[in-house]
Design a protein around this motif. Structure first.
Motif, short mmCIF file in Angstrom:
data_model
loop_
_atom_site.label_atom_id
_atom_site.label_comp_id
_atom_site.label_asym_id
_atom_site.label_seq_id
_atom_site.Cartn_x
_atom_site.Cartn_y
_atom_site.Cartn_z
N THR A 9 0.95 -1.02 0.25
CA THR A 9 0.01 -0.29 0.33
C THR A 9 0.82 1.46 0.23
N SER A 10 2.69 1.14 0.52
CA SER A 10 3.08 2.29 0.78
C SER A 10 2.94 2.34 -0.52
N PHE A 11 3.74 1.60 -1.32
CA PHE A 11 4.28 1.71 -2.25
C PHE A 11 3.80 2.28 -3.41
N ARG A 12 2.18 1.91 -3.29
CA ARG A 12 1.42 2.19 -3.92
C ARG A 12 1.46 3.68 -3.89
N ASP A 13 1.47 3.91 -3.22
CA ASP A 13 1.17 5.39 -2.52
C ASP A 13 1.93 6.33 -3.59
N LEU A 14 3.45 5.79 -2.93
CA LEU A 14 4.42 6.68 -3.07
C LEU A 14 4.85 6.43 -4.90
N SER A 15 4.34 5.58 -5.57
CA SER A 15 4.24 5.42 -7.27
C SER A 15 3.10 6.65 -7.92
N GLN A 16 2.08 6.12 -6.79
CA GLN A 16 0.74 7.90 -7.48
C GLN A 16 1.42 9.01 -6.94
#
Length: 526
Positions: free
Chosen positions: A245-252
């Motif tokens: 979830t953290s990686f998804r938010d960071l990528s976004q």
């Protein structure tokens, strides 16, 4: 991407047999292996005894149904109270005790009461019944016919008279009641040796019962620790989901700023979806593991259970030589074999007793009458000495057969001793290496956490790709899963060592209750 070929297997008689697992690149794969182990425990405890298991239909629990709190001690008690292996060993103990009681009884006098009715018109039988009834008279010998001829002066005719009362007495019957006391005096030691044999079989049955109980304790440890392990894998999957979830938010965020490409954002979203599937699968597998413990402990599979303990097993503080000596003297399987050898030797002595004479006394009181009653009593006292001189090899064959059982039991014990020595060496080394493996896995987690932190910083700066960041996170997930598995193997290797030493019991299991469970499953702690 790191790959691991370690395995999480089921327990053998004294150790851990490894079952090869798929590549644990994802933590749910390790979880599946752990659950397969937990579900196999019920087979160890019941299928080994040839029992069939009836499962209740799995239906959703009602909202009003509360989860059953199951401490480890309660799980052990349930397992021991409803398992067929314990029932079998208890039946063998009862059988041996009954044999001792039977042998003791054979050394004591016996008193028999009998009642019989006989009717006959056989001259000899009729005269005998009249004598027993104290009814015989001279007329039964034809005295009347004799004196009739004699009074007529026909002496020769009188002497030649065939008395009808004696030769053709007619029908007569007798009611006989007997009370007989038999006293064994000497039987060549046969009965005493039968008692010795029964006592040896009792010792073997008691040792067998202890062996069965310790084996069931091992199965319970395996099932209970399997659920602890499954819950820990759920925690690992949750951590992986949080990271995804953290990686998804960071990528976004970085995509919106134009730092990374849309491909990275899509990879992060796909990774999050996979991690969400992983955690759901992990929860399902944990439920399956709980079903395995329910079957082992005899709990309805529709009943929810809650474990308030995470368990571990203490390490025996012995050298390898001390462990082997302790196993040879304490292992209940070896003790059971010793009892069977003693019983086989006693059977040889029982067979040899047939070569010796036997002497017994008897005393009998009889009552005889034409009607039912205790009249016309008589007494008989006697002694009987018997000694079989020749029997065409029947006794020698019996002795040879008993001696062959002794030889077979000795060979079986030696085979078991050799196996035990090897098993003790194996599990002792594994148990003493297990703590080092846990420490290495913990250090691997620290290294992987640092690697993820650095890759995340590089990714934020545009110096790394999402693929590299996910590879680092996978390494961390694997390291956490390996630590969980190392802890499980440490628990089982120690339990297997206690089993080989013949001292596995609930007191060897250490637990952390209530709030300590989460800490015990924390992969960042050793």
């Amino acid at each position: 991407m790191a790959r691991s070929n370690h395995s999480l297997g089921s327990t053998s008689e004294y150790g851990i047999s490894s079952a090869r697992l798929p590549n644990p690149a994802r933590p749910q794969r390790l979880l599946s292996a752990a659950i397969i182990l937990a579900l196999s425990v019920s087979g160890h405890a019941m299928a080994n005894e040839g029992e069939s298991i009836a499962f209740t239909a799995d239906t959703p629990a009602t909202d009003s149904q509360q989860a059953l709190t199951l401490p480890f001690d309660a799980a052990v008690e349930r397992t021991l109270s409803q398992n067929a292996a314990v029932d079998l060993s208890q039946a063998r103990i009862a059988e041996a005790r009954a044999a001792i009681e039977q042998a003791n009884g054979n050394l004591l006098p016996t008193l028999d009461l009998s009642f019989g009715v006989m009717g006959s018109n056989n001259p000899l039988n009729v005269f005998g019944m009249k004598l027993q009834q104290e009814q015989a008279n001279f007329n039964d010998f034809g005295a009347g016919e004799f004196f009739q001829k004699f009074n007529e002066g026909d002496l020769d005719g009188a002497l030649a008279t065939e008395p009808d009362n004696l030769n053709d007495p007619g029908w007569h019957h007798n009611f006989q009641t007997s009370l007989k006391l038999s006293i064994p005096i000497y039987n060549g030691g046969k009965i005493r040796e039968m008692r010795t044999q029964a006592q040896a079989l009792l010792q073997a049955a008691q040792s067998g019962d202890e062996a069965a109980r310790q084996q069931l304790v091992l199965h319970t440890v395996e099932a209970y620790a399997g659920i602890n392990t499954a819950e820990a894998f759920v925690e690992v999957a949750s951590q992986a989901q949080e990271a995804a979830t953290s990686f998804r938010d960071l990528s976004q965020k970085l995509y919106d700023e134009g730092v990374v490409t849309k491909a990275d954002l899509l990879k992060a979203k796909v990774n999050l979806g996979e991690r969400e599937l992983d955690i759901e699968n992990a929860r399902n597998q944990a439920a399956n593991a709980a079903d395995g413990l329910k079957v082992l402990t005899g709990i309805d599979t529709r009943q929810d259970i809650e474990l308030n303990e995470a368990i571990d097993v203490s390490l025996p503080e012995t050298t390898l030589d001390e462990a082997r000596q302790l196993a040879l003297s304490n292992n209940p399987r070896i003790q059971a074999l010793r009892g069977r050898i003693a019983a086989a030797r006693a059977e040889v002595d029982v067979a040899r007793a047939d070569y010796k004479p036997q002497f017994n006394l008897m005393a009998q009181q009889d009552f005889n009458d034409e009607s039912l009653g205790l009249r016309n009593d008589s007494y008989t006292v006697g002694g009987v000495l018997t000694w079989r001189v020749f029997d065409f090899g029947a006794r020698s064959g019996k002795v040879d057969r008993a001696q062959a059982k002794v030889d077979a039991s000795l060979a079986e014990r030696q085979q078991a001793l050799d196996k035990l020595i090897g098993q003790v060496g194996k599990v002792w080394r594994e148990a003493n290496m297990a703590e080092k493996r846990v420490e290495v896995r913990r250090l691997a987690i620290n290294q992987s956490e640092e690697a993820v932190r650095l890759e995340e910083l590089r990714y934020q700066q545009g110096l790394a790709t999402m693929t590299e960041l996910l590879a680092a996170q996978t390494e961390l997930d694997n390291a956490r899963a390996e630590l969980i598995r190392a802890r499980f193997q440490r628990t089982m290797q120690r339990a297997a060592l206690w089993l080989a030493l013949g001292e596995l019991g609930p007191e060897r299991v250490e637990s952390v209750r209530a709030d300590g469970v989460k800490a015990a499953l924390d992969t960042s702690e050793s």
